[in-house]
Design a protein around this motif. Structure first.
Motif, mmCIF file in Angstrom:
data_model
loop_
_atom_site.group_PDB
_atom_site.id
_atom_site.type_symbol
_atom_site.label_atom_id
_atom_site.label_comp_id
_atom_site.label_asym_id
_atom_site.label_seq_id
_atom_site.Cartn_x
_atom_site.Cartn_y
_atom_site.Cartn_z
ATOM 1 N N LYS A 105 40.798 48.133 54.843
ATOM 2 C CA LYS A 105 40.075 49.014 54.483
ATOM 3 C C LYS A 105 40.399 50.801 54.511
ATOM 4 O O LYS A 105 40.204 51.355 53.585
ATOM 5 C CB LYS A 105 38.726 49.052 55.295
ATOM 6 N N LYS B 147 40.340 50.623 35.308
ATOM 7 C CA LYS B 147 40.229 49.000 35.540
ATOM 8 C C LYS B 147 41.393 49.000 36.657
ATOM 9 O O LYS B 147 40.821 48.257 37.607
ATOM 10 C CB LYS B 147 40.923 48.538 34.308
ATOM 11 N N SER C 25 38.947 44.945 51.976
ATOM 12 C CA SER C 25 38.107 44.079 53.163
ATOM 13 C C SER C 25 38.627 45.100 54.422
ATOM 14 O O SER C 25 39.042 46.068 54.261
ATOM 15 C CB SER C 25 39.431 42.805 53.175
ATOM 16 N N GLN D 208 39.069 49.525 39.732
ATOM 17 C CA GLN D 208 38.239 48.495 40.063
ATOM 18 C C GLN D 208 38.833 47.251 40.603
ATOM 19 O O GLN D 208 38.338 46.686 41.249
ATOM 20 C CB GLN D 208 37.361 48.470 38.552
ATOM 21 N N ASP D 209 39.840 46.975 40.119
ATOM 22 C CA ASP D 209 40.619 45.749 40.572
ATOM 23 C C ASP D 209 41.189 45.973 42.184
ATOM 24 O O ASP D 209 41.052 45.180 42.823
ATOM 25 C CB ASP D 209 42.021 45.628 39.783
ATOM 26 N N LYS D 210 41.447 47.311 42.100
ATOM 27 C CA LYS D 210 41.782 47.621 43.653
ATOM 28 C C LYS D 210 40.808 47.491 44.600
ATOM 29 O O LYS D 210 40.846 47.155 45.630
ATOM 30 C CB LYS D 210 42.550 49.215 43.738
ATOM 31 N N GLU D 211 39.398 48.029 43.883
ATOM 32 C CA GLU D 211 38.358 47.955 44.878
ATOM 33 C C GLU D 211 37.861 46.575 45.247
ATOM 34 O O GLU D 211 37.368 46.008 46.160
ATOM 35 C CB GLU D 211 37.063 48.523 44.047
ATOM 36 N N LYS D 212 38.237 45.643 44.273
ATOM 37 C CA LYS D 212 37.925 44.114 44.603
ATOM 38 C C LYS D 212 38.709 43.496 45.710
ATOM 39 O O LYS D 212 38.261 42.537 46.377
ATOM 40 C CB LYS D 212 38.255 43.218 43.396
ATOM 41 N N THR D 213 39.772 44.282 45.995
ATOM 42 C CA THR D 213 40.514 43.556 47.120
ATOM 43 C C THR D 213 40.260 44.478 48.475
ATOM 44 O O THR D 213 41.124 44.078 49.410
ATOM 45 C CB THR D 213 42.262 44.082 46.939
#
Length: 194
Positions: free
Chosen positions: A86, A72, A82, A75-80
């Motif tokens: 990157k 989780k 940019s 997944q939360d880190k992946e949402k950030t």
């Protein structure tokens, strides 16, 4: 021709004698599932195995919870992710992926080890119980003069007996020989014998 007729009579006599001898042998049957379900040693062994399995499952559940939390977080880190972050976030996600793969492998290894540990404990606990039961069954069969005793338990798949009509059920006598009350009620879950 006379010799052939004599041979046929002798063969028929031998066959008849063998059938009479077989008809005099006493048969008995028992239900080993019922006996196992009431044997204190088998109940203790089953409780020990269940406790070991529960402990092992608790350890695995903790690892799974840790895995889910890390997944989780990744997944939360992946949402950030940019263009601006990157490189940094990408490296963190790669590290998280390696960590998740390692944790997944540890979970699978723990499951395999838990199964092995339970099977090893089962192999240690049940042979003495099986030997005690076997000795009691043999003793009761000899006391009752039985030539054959069939196990009619469901766990044996009823493979030990194709048909029986009557016979002597020695389940209660074997329980008594083992020091178990003949009226003892079996456990709710059948005890496995291996």
């Amino acid at each position: 021709m006379r010799k052939l007729i004599n041979v046929l009579f002798v063969a028929a006599g031998l066959l008849l004698t063998a059938n009479v001898a077989n008809a005099q042998q006493k048969l008995g049957h028992l239900n080993s599932d019922e006996i196992y379900a009431t044997m204190p040693e088998a109940k203790a062994a089953q409780a020990s195995l269940e406790s070991l399995a529960k402990t092992k499952q608790g350890e695995i559940d903790k690892m799974i919870t840790e895995y889910q939390a890390k997944l989780k977080a990744a997944q939360d880190k992946e949402k950030t992710l940019s263009e601006a972050n990157k490189e940094v976030v990408g490296k963190e996600l790669q590290n998280a992926q390696v960590e998740l793969q390692d944790l997944g492998k540890r979970i699978e290894d723990a499951r395999t080890k838990a199964t092995t540990d339970v099977q090893t404990e089962q192999g240690r606990l049940y042979p003495p119980i099986n030997q005690k039961l076997s000795a009691a069954m043999g003793a009761v069969a000899k006391e009752k003069g039985l030539a054959y005793v069939f196990d009619i338990s469901a766990s044996s798949g009823f493979n030990n007996l194709i048909y029986f009509d009557g016979g002597e059920d020695i389940t209660a006598a074997v329980k008594t020989k083992l020091g178990i009350s003949a009226s003892a009620t079996p456990a709710k879950t059948p005890v496995k014998k291996n």
